[in-house]
Design an enzyme around this catalytic site. Sequence first.
Site, PDB file in Angstrom:
ATOM      1  N   CYS A  26      -3.294   2.905  -3.157  1.00  0.00           N
ATOM      2  CA  CYS A  26      -4.410   1.691  -3.219  1.00  0.00           C
ATOM      3  C   CYS A  26      -6.117   2.322  -3.149  1.00  0.00           C
ATOM      4  CB  CYS A  26      -4.206   0.830  -1.814  1.00  0.00           C
ATOM      5  SG  CYS A  26      -4.702  -0.763  -2.133  1.00  0.00           S
ATOM      6  N   ASN A  44      -2.529  -4.958  -2.760  1.00  0.00           N
ATOM      7  CA  ASN A  44      -3.847  -5.479  -2.266  1.00  0.00           C
ATOM      8  C   ASN A  44      -5.263  -4.745  -2.525  1.00  0.00           C
ATOM      9  OD1 ASN A  44      -5.707  -6.744  -0.414  1.00  0.00           O
ATOM     10  ND2 ASN A  44      -4.888  -6.051   1.439  1.00  0.00           N
ATOM     11  N   HIS A  65       1.363  -0.397  -2.798  1.00  0.00           N
ATOM     12  CA  HIS A  65       1.909   0.073  -1.854  1.00  0.00           C
ATOM     13  C   HIS A  65       3.220   0.393  -1.733  1.00  0.00           C
ATOM     14  CE1 HIS A  65      -1.778  -1.483   1.062  1.00  0.00           C
ATOM     15  NE2 HIS A  65      -2.094  -1.906  -0.403  1.00  0.00           N
ATOM     16  N   GLU A 104       5.203   1.617   0.590  1.00  0.00           N
ATOM     17  CA  GLU A 104       5.834   1.455   1.771  1.00  0.00           C
ATOM     18  C   GLU A 104       6.475  -0.184   1.676  1.00  0.00           C
ATOM     19  OE1 GLU A 104       2.602  -1.043   2.278  1.00  0.00           O
ATOM     20  OE2 GLU A 104       2.431   1.089   1.818  1.00  0.00           O
TER      21      GLU A 104
END
Length: 384
Positions: A259, A301, A351, A353
């Site tokens: 990110c 994001n 992301h 994760e």
Amino acid sequence: MIDTDPAVLVLEDGSRFTGRAYGARGRTLGEAVFATGMTGYQETLTDPSYAGQIVVMTAPHIGNTGVNDEDPESRRIWVSGYVVRDPSRVVSNFRADGSLDEDLTRNGVVGISGVDTRAITRRLRDVGSMRAGIFSGDDAALIADEQVRIVKSGARMAGLNLSAEVSVASATVTPARGERLGALAVLDLGVKQATIENLADRGFEVHVLPQDVTLDELLAIQPVAVFYSNGPGDPAASGDHVALLRGVLDQRLPFFGICFGNQLLGRALGLDTYKLPYGHRGINQPVLDKATGRVEITAHNHGFAVDAPLEGIIESPNGYGRLEVSHVGLNDNVVEGLRALDIPAFSVQYHPEAAAGPHDANYLFDRFAELVRTHSARTPEEAE
């Protein structure tokens, strides 16, 4: 119980959306953005990458599973404001420790409900992300022109450095699990707990370091690799983090960034970044892995992106050898990953994760661990 106190969301172009107060009362300012995830609102709220932003949830029904003490991704809620259409009247989940509106109130997060979030989203898609304000309580009675003036007095996200607000004040360490690979230096630009857990599961002793750490302090832990986390703000305003990363790349330490870390790797390699009209936020973004041809559904994001050619191999303007775009967003052809070919460094814009979200990209943590193993096994002659 649904609140009946009035509230209004005001965009800087003068658009107004009236509804009901949700969470804390008062006023809040931030950049209005929309998030498209159908689930995972607690992870969204506690994602530090949302600092400085008023988040509009496109899913119409929010809060039915309540909140719990296990799902937060950081130490607090970071959103500046929260916008939902239909808040749940009841909490219905065996894991819940409380309701969402109570959690928002306890954390001082001013929100609004009962608004047409689809209309707000369409406005942001047409015009782009804008400064905004939510006004409730006494502030809901302010005249419209005064509310717009207040909104326009707020800071723009472009040029804003928010890393100091979200980073840890001092280093923390999470022990490795399983076969230990060594110490990993994680620059905390807004790291999520799920990222730390995934790295520890791969055998890294995870040292989460403050965003103002120096290169000497970073090297003092004798890291086998370096990781740059997600985070809020404009990468063009993070010159110190870019300089630190260039020092890391000069050491030829393996590097992985996600990110915000992807954007900072791009700038360290000599590429530019730019602000997207309305960004990518949600857990349903399709991305092409160019190496495998596989399409992954990923969690995003970000409001900024790296400017680089999508095809072919280019030379790093800053002298780090050859590099290529490794991943591409299929909705709008935005750069979603970088891979350096002559130094051990790669990054993705999303992301892996996936908290909350799909796990298509979780393999990237394994790829990073394998890169570290391969790099550590080189002979001194191979390292030259």
